[in-house]
Design an enzyme around this catalytic site. Structure first.
Site: not given
Ligand code: DON
Length: 573
Positions: A457-458, A428, A478, A114, A386
């Site tokens: 993060s997710s 984030d 997502g 990350r 992502t």
């Molecule tokens: O880490 C995370 O949760 C976000 N930066 C993820 C971003 C993401 O999935 C965008 N996509 N569709």
């Protein structure tokens, strides 16, 4: 740059690339991986190895690497590098990610690469004098970027691979130098971002064109090819030190960026312990903080596992309602309790205990929507574009990787001279308590900005075993919808008995506590909509939720599926 100078540059580069190490060009018209002619495969069965990811070329490269004797880790490295070229909206070397894996020798691996907050970051760096959040700064341009982790992640993965890194990066170099043909979807995505690219860059970048992009155009990225060659020749230092690091800092200095040479030199990937739990006879392994993915998944699945409602089946009002209420409660906890475990004590033990989760669901009323205003985070005393890659090889290696720049094309800023996009991952963090980030997620102290800290993060790369044997590899992009997509793919498969093509493609729903509404995809059945509205749910249409890549390992074959919402594609042999 006009066409002639691009071609000239490519000729010069090709001599350089070929001299650098490759005896023969790896890719090319008519070869196993032909960047000028390829098609999507959405659902397939293979005997030996399988890959599913966001781009057909990257999947084909992963399969080809395994055919040449590489394992799923070799493929994981090569696929990520290929996606950094052919899927610039999210594939990256300027972002970060998480890899979770089970090796053929039964050991587990969880690599956290990350991004981290730069040394010169501070808690209130995105607030103006009046204390108002300046989301433009956390979401776009140079100041939005965390220190990238992807290249460190690839080199942390390398000891588990079998082939020489020089070979694994070669396909990406070839794709960048010799170009690849873009799809309709890629053309419209690039067209939609032209204004932003012009706004956040002050040099000409590969993604900007005078005429509109069309399906069938070839995208060349000569500067990126040179950066990849530096990494090929010097390893991680080819990115974190020397010419590439200088180019990153030069880009920062052109505006308000704060990533320094020291930040880059000090970046380290971290090894974490996978977060595991049992569900209906399966063992599920997810990513622990600094991702919220694993714990949210655990909470949602455990909250529904033993209920009578889930037994009612797919798209029944009963099962859908209890799944929504589990989502609401898990996301309430995310906002309050989760952050980088190296900076904040995350109460994982309590959050995952059966007693705590039973208590969280004790106010669930069948047939009646709860209210987020009344469902706070649990009281405990002790985080769009992502991309996901699922890979399995016959030796038994399962590799699940989710990687990102955060928003589509990240900060929209390309490092001049180095040809890659930087992430906008600082968004984030919780830039101000209660202020929603680009995915509507709120947070507080646990996820406040601190130098060197990883933003919550997710992302939720997952592997699943049954009786100790490989069963499922799954994950998705997502934003905040990531854990719910993985949750629904798993419940669809494990509880509702769907094949994986259906499990990932049937319409999904998402509730994240705040806002207090259920997002639903197109094709969500009208009858079910009515039932939920009668229970008191506010439903909001959303174009799509996730782009899930899933592998199911049967006794004698490997089943692999790629999401139909994008250009995603599978490959294998
Ligand atoms: O880490 C995370 O949760 C976000 N930066 C993820 C971003 C993401 O999935 C965008 N996509 N569709």
């Amino acid at each position: 740059m006009n066409k002639i100078s691009i071609l000239l540059l490519c000729c010069i580069l090709s001599v350089f690339v070929l001299n650098a190490q490759s005896k023969t060009k790896w890719l090319g018209a008519g070869k196993a991986v032909d960047p000028y002619n390829y098609t999507q495969v959405k659902h397939e069965f293979y005997n030996n190895a399988a890959v599913s990811c966001a781009h057909p070329l990257a999947s084909l490269i992963g399969a080809q690497i395994m055919k040449q004797g590489g394992n799923a880790f070799d493929a994981g490295i090569a696929v990520q590098l290929a996606l950094a070229v052919v899927y610039p909206a999210a594939g990256n070397i300027g972002g970060g990610g998480f890899l979770i894996a089970k090796k053929a020798n039964n050991s587990f691996l969880a690599i956290d690469y990350r991004e981290v907050a730069p040394g010169n970051s501070s808690k209130n760096m995105y607030l103006d004098k009046e204390g108002n959040a300046q989301l433009e700064l956390s979401q776009n341009g140079r100041l939005a970027s965390g220190v990238p982790g992807t290249i460190a992640g690839l080199f942390a993965t390398l000891p588990s691979a079998k082939l020489d890194f020089k070979l694994l990066i070669q396909p990406a170099i070839d794709l960048a130098a010799f170009g690849y043909v873009i799809t309709e979807r890629e053309a419209s995505s690039l067209n939609a971002n032209q204004k932003s690219f012009l706004k956040y860059n002050n040099t000409k970048i590969a993604f900007v064109k005078d005429q509109i992009w069309k399906a069938g155009d070839t995208l060349f990225q000569p500067e990126l090819a040179n950066t990849l060659i530096r990494i090929q020749q010097n390893g991680a230092k080819g990115f974190y030190e020397g010419e590439t690091a200088k180019l990153i800092v030069n880009e920062m200095n052109k505006g308000n960026g704060i990533i320094s040479l020291t930040d880059l030199k000090n970046y380290k990937a971290k090894f974490r312990k996978p977060l595991s739990f049992k569900y209906n006879g399966y063992s599920i392994y997810g990513f622990p903080p600094p991702s919220s993915g694993g714990i949210i998944l655990l909470q949602m699945m455990k909250m529904v596992e033993k209920t009578s409602q889930i037994q009612k089946g797919f798209q029944t009002p009963e099962a859908t309602q209890i799944m929504i209420e589990a989502e609401r409660r898990a996301y309430a906890d995310r906002a309050e309790h989760l952050g980088d475990p190296d900076f904040w004590k995350v109460p994982i033990k309590t959050m995952s205990s059966d007693t705590y989760l039973a208590k969280r669901m004790s106010d669930f009323i069948p047939g009646k929507a709860s209210k987020s205003a009344e469902i706070k985070a649990g009281d405990i005393k002790e985080s769009e574009e992502t991309t996901h890659i699922s890979i399995y090889d016959k030796q038994g290696n399962m590799v699940s990787i989710t990687t990102t720049l955060n928003g589509g094309y990240g900060s929209k800023t390309v490092v001049a001279g180095a040809g890659f996009l930087l992430n906008n991952e600082m968004d984030d963090f919780s830039v101000k308590p209660g202020v929603a980030n680009m995915f509507g997620a709120v947070g507080g102290e646990a996820n406040a900005i601190q130098p060197g800290k990883r933003m919550l993060s997710s992302m939720c790369p997952v592997i699943v075993t049954k009786n100790g044997k490989p069963a499922i590899v799954v994950g998705t992009p997502g934003g905040t919808t990531i854990p719910t997509s993985v949750y629904q793919a798993l419940v669809n498969s494990i509880n509702f008995g769907m094949n994986i093509d259906d499990a990932i493609n049937k319409p999904k729903f998402h509730h994240q506590h705040l806002p207090d509404e259920v997002f639903i995809e197109p094709n969500f059945p009208a009858e079910l909509k009515n039932s939920l509205q009668t229970m008191g749910y506010k439903l909001t249409n959303r174009a799509s939720i996730g782009k899930t890549e899933m592998i199911f390992i049967h006794k004698n074959k490997i089943e692999v599926a790629a999401d139909r919402r994008g250009d995603d594609s599978v490959a294998g042999f």
